[in-house]
Design a protein around this motif. Structure first.
Motif, PDB file in Angstrom:
ATOM      1  N   PHE A 641       0.815  -1.216   0.000  1.00  0.00           N
ATOM      2  CA  PHE A 641       0.000   0.000   0.000  1.00  0.00           C
ATOM      3  C   PHE A 641       0.848   1.267   0.000  1.00  0.00           C
ATOM      4  O   PHE A 641       0.906   1.999   0.983  1.00  0.00           O
ATOM      5  CB  PHE A 641      -0.973  -0.042   1.192  1.00  0.00           C
ATOM      6  N   ILE A 642       1.535   1.498  -1.103  1.00  0.00           N
ATOM      7  CA  ILE A 642       2.247   2.772  -1.254  1.00  0.00           C
ATOM      8  C   ILE A 642       1.418   3.694  -2.134  1.00  0.00           C
ATOM      9  O   ILE A 642       0.604   3.262  -2.938  1.00  0.00           O
ATOM     10  CB  ILE A 642       3.677   2.599  -1.838  1.00  0.00           C
ATOM     11  N   ASP A 643       1.661   4.964  -1.982  1.00  0.00           N
ATOM     12  CA  ASP A 643       1.051   6.008  -2.793  1.00  0.00           C
ATOM     13  C   ASP A 643      -0.465   5.791  -2.930  1.00  0.00           C
ATOM     14  O   ASP A 643      -1.140   5.576  -1.933  1.00  0.00           O
ATOM     15  CB  ASP A 643       1.754   6.098  -4.155  1.00  0.00           C
ATOM     16  N   TYR A 644      -1.008   5.838  -4.161  1.00  0.00           N
ATOM     17  CA  TYR A 644      -2.473   5.840  -4.318  1.00  0.00           C
ATOM     18  C   TYR A 644      -3.121   4.576  -3.774  1.00  0.00           C
ATOM     19  O   TYR A 644      -4.292   4.580  -3.383  1.00  0.00           O
ATOM     20  CB  TYR A 644      -2.856   6.036  -5.795  1.00  0.00           C
ATOM     21  N   ARG A 645      -2.348   3.488  -3.743  1.00  0.00           N
ATOM     22  CA  ARG A 645      -2.905   2.237  -3.230  1.00  0.00           C
ATOM     23  C   ARG A 645      -3.341   2.405  -1.777  1.00  0.00           C
ATOM     24  O   ARG A 645      -4.351   1.846  -1.354  1.00  0.00           O
ATOM     25  CB  ARG A 645      -1.833   1.147  -3.315  1.00  0.00           C
TER      26      ARG A 645
END
Ligand code: BGC
Length: 810
Positions: A641-645
């Motif tokens: 779960f990096i950035d937009y995730r």
């Protein structure tokens, strides 16, 4: 089978000392004797037969055209030919000669950033930065940074940039360009994010793939770096990135996988530790993932001073750079030590053969054995020495491409009241030092761009190049204003807010320029040791925008930044009528901006990362702290779960989402259809059936890059129409929604394309999905598998602007 796993044996941070003979006395971690280490060669070039139109036989010098991005190139036969030549050559060498192939001559020991010595009739290699041009050489082009190339979301420009940079490196006599760099933007403040392709593995993979195909088609060897998990500058040599296996495969290793598929010649391991073991002696990532799973046939070089042992030869390292243990120490972990380790039967000679073979095979693969390959004709360490600098002009007309990429990478974030494009404004003022040429000493005032007192067109560090010239916004805008008889003025003092506000009085439009810079940790700028200290605009930028907007109802903000900047202090100000995110556009930055502001080019850039409302909204933060020899543990608890995730999963509203960007026109999407692609070659059928049944694939060498896994499995087609009044380019994006039980983020990017349309024109567009695109990494079976359940997808204009939805007929 996997090669034997040795990485658990090799600890971090050991101390080494050199004896008088230059041979190391090397204390190994407690309890582990220096003994004989087995060596299992992997891979041997695959013999999968090429199938025309499906897996075209590909030499890196002649890649598939960029228009046919779904074709999976089959480079194995070309590697096979190169290996044959390399093995024959290596067979003629003594042990010492083979070791010399693997050992750099030491820091500043040659004309390039890294150098290997001649051995027999092999002339040695010139290794040279950077991912955006030829560093510290004259008469070269300073290309837009990779982050801007990614922001275009245009494969054709990524490829063309690679080709042009490759030509310049070849023209200067470089064998290996130290790029592309494809670490992910896990940390918004991380200093070197701008050298890479953004915060999504699919986008970064595409950026790396096209760049490598371009570079290598020009004849230079590419080097994918930094392998792996080098996601921040702070304590880059004294931190351990602790990453779970699934996250490693699905996020951080993904661009390297795609690079291997492009026929990548070399990889640079990183300075950090990975799960407690140095990246350059990490059996799991080097022998395991890279050479075994991905079937990488080129060679691994160390980061500059990123090697910590001779035994790293066994765990997958093939070349030491720059060659000495510490700069100018006169000792090396390879060199005499590697020879001694072979002579005392610690390391099998077959492994040294493999190291030398890989290095020579990459050289043959690119045809660099040709007597016509240019000799190195510059000297990075002594640029004023006339004897070693021939000042060869390699720029060609690459400035035209730089301007095109610059314009295509501008992201229009806000545009109200018809502020843009300009229609012959009568009175125009530009405000802020970021609009200006460097104030004191030209565009190369600061060594390796470690400072900025004018417009920002690249970050700082080893990822830079000299500007042969730099067109600032001031120069380009004034030239354009003259054509319209516009009254043009400027105000470059960022800190005199009263003066700036006064300059904006009675102007039809005021453009405020703000910037934010970062780079590599060996240079500190304004207290930023590589990584940014914050996500705030530099040089009083927020106050400057607000002061001008208070005076002028048509205030336009241009941002030149290495990455996300918090724009909330002014973004909703009613007098801020437009915002152009111009990034790091390189040598033609000013001209490219003019193209956008005046509508000669309709903006089509899309954000390659999320711009948050607040820094704390990002899922991972810069790890600080740690002193002396301590190893700072950086655990990637956010997983996938990096950035937009993360923003999607945690339901956090971003200020501007990943994939967002406006245009001067609007587009309509209709008629989605999804169909399976048939016609699988016989050799693939059993693999495909196995995958469809949700079963793991055999763990053979190259399993993760197998052609069947990556060939198109589904075609997603839809119609895009230009519904506005001006021509423009749309970037349709495809996001996949895995079944919830898989634990995947709500939406993941799995495809994009670019469509140029005249007003009213409609076009059918197709994006393909492979089985790999639809797989997750199963840590138990160590395989890419299809999960059970229903897979849906959305097609749209950003990660949050979905226009069409469908289900994959699996
Ligand atoms: C950097 C690499 C670079 C190398 C040679 C290292 O410190 O991290 O990116 O290629 O130096 O300059």
């Amino acid at each position: 089978m996997r090669p034997s796993i040795l990485f658990v044996l090799l600890g971090a941070g050991r101390t080494l000392s050199a004896s008088a003979t230059g041979v190391l006395t090397q204390p190994l971690p407690s309890g582990i004797p220096i003994t004989s280490y087995p060596f299992v060669p992997s891979p041997s070039p695959s013999s999968e037969p090429p199938i025309p139109g499906v897996y075209p036989l590909t030499s890196p010098k002649n890649p598939p055209s960029v228009e046919n991005s779904a074709l999976v190139p089959n480079i194995a036969p070309a590697w096979g030919v190169a290996y044959k030549k390399a093995k024959a050559k290596v067979a003629t060498f003594t042990l010492e000669q083979k070791v010399n192939i693997t050992t750099g001559v030491g820091w500043q020991g040659g004309r390039c950033v890294g150098n290997t010595p001649p051995v027999g009739d092999f002339p040695g290699l010139c290794l040279e930065d950077s991912p955006l041009g030829v560093i510290r050489a004259d008469f070269v082009t300073a290309f837009p940074a990779a982050i801007n190339a990614a922001t275009t979301w245009k494969r054709s420009l990524l490829r063309a940039r690679g080709v042009a940079m490759g030509q310049e490196h070849v023209g200067k006599g470089v064998n290996i360009v130290l790029g592309p760099m494809m670490n992910l933007g896990r940390i918004a403040q991380a200093g070197r994010n701008w050298e890479g392709f953004g915060a999504d593995p699919f986008l970064a993979s595409t950026g790396a793939y096209e760049t490598i195909l371009g570079l290598q088609s020009a004849g230079v060897q590419a080097c994918a770096k930094h392998y792996i998990n080098n996601e921040q500058e702070n304590r880059r040599s004294q931190s351990s990135s602790n990453v779970d296996d699934r996250t490693q495969h699905e996020i951080y290793a993904a661009p390297f996988l795609r690079s291997v598929m492009a026929g990548l010649a070399s990889v640079m391991c990183s300075k950090n530790l990975v799960n407690g073991t140095h990246a350059c002696e990490n059996n799991s990532t080097l022998n395991g993932i890279l050479k075994h799973e991905f079937g990488f046939q080129g060679f691994v070089m160390s980061e500059w001073s990123g090697q910590y042992s001779t035994i790293s030869a066994i765990t997958g390292l093939d070349m030491t750079m720059p060659g000495d243990i510490t700069f100018n120490s006169g000792t090396s972990y390879f060199g005499a030590n590697l020879t001694a380790y072979v002579q005392n039967n610690t390391i099998p000679e077959a492994r040294v053969d493999d190291m030398a073979t890989r290095i020579l095979a990459a050289w043959y693969l690119l045809g660099q054995d040709s007597p016509n390959y240019p000799k190195t004709n510059f000297n990075v360490f002594q640029p004023l020495d006339e004897a070693t600098n021939e000042h060869v002009d390699v720029q060609d007309n690459h400035g035209v491409l730089v301007r095109e990429i610059g314009a295509a990478s501008a992201v229009l974030l806000k545009n109200v009241n018809g502020a843009l494009p300009f229609k012959k404004p009568r009175r125009l003022v530009i405000i802020g030092s970021d609009a200006a040429p460097a104030l004191i000493a030209g565009p190369n005032e600061f060594s390796d761009q470690g400072g900025v007192d004018g417009t920002l067109a690249m970050g700082w560090g080893s990822g830079t190049a000299w500007f042969t010239y730099l067109i600032s916004p001031y120069e380009a805008l004034q030239a354009r204003a003259r054509k319209d008889h516009t009254s043009f003025s400027w105000y470059f003092d960022d800190f005199n807010l009263v003066g700036a506000a006064n300059a904006a009085v009675q102007k039809d439009v005021a453009i405020v320029f703000v910037q934010s810079d970062s780079g590599e940790e060996y240079i500190t700028v304004d207290g930023n040791v590589g990584d940014r200290n914050n996500l705030t605009a530099w040089h009083n930028g927020d106050a400057l925008v607000k002061a001008v907007a208070a005076q002028n109802k048509n205030t336009i903000v241009v941002v030149n930044s290495v990455g996300p900047v918090i724009v909330d202090p002014w973004i909703d100000h009613p007098n801020v009528t437009a915002v152009v995110w111009a990034g790091l556009a390189g040598t033609e930055a000013g001209n490219a901006l003019v193209d956008i502001l005046y509508g000669d080019v309709n903006p089509s850039g899309r954000l390659p990362y999320t711009i948050a409302k607040s820094p704390s909204d990002y899922s991972a933060q810069l790890a600080t702290g740690g002193t002396g020899d301590q190893i700072l543990n950086i655990t990637y608890t956010e997983g996938l779960f990096i950035d937009y995730r993360h923003f999607d999963a945690a339901n956090i509203a971003p200020r501007f989402e990943f994939g967002f960007g406006l245009s001067y026109t609007t587009f309509k999407y209709t008629d989605l259809s999804i169909s399976a692609v048939g016609g699988s070659p016989d050799q693939d059928k059993s693999f495909e059936a196995n995958w469809a049944a949700g079963k793991p694939s055999p763990q053979v060498v190259g399993a993760s890059t197998a052609l069947w896994l990556h060939r198109p499995a589904f075609e997603v087609s839809f119609t895009v129409q230009n519904a506005g009044k001006v021509a423009g380019t749309e970037i349709p994006q495809l996001y996949l929604h895995f079944p919830p039980h898989t634990g995947e983020p709500p939406s993941v990017l799995r495809g994009f394309t670019d469509v140029e349309l005249q007003p009213g024109q409609a076009q059918r567009v197709t994006i393909t999905l492979s089985r790999y695109d639809l797989s997750i990494w199963d840590v138990v079976s160590q395989s890419w598998i299809r999960s059970s359940g229903s897979f849906s997808l959305s097609v749209g204009a950003s990660s949050r602007d979905f226009r069409l939805k469908g289900t994959i007929p699996l």
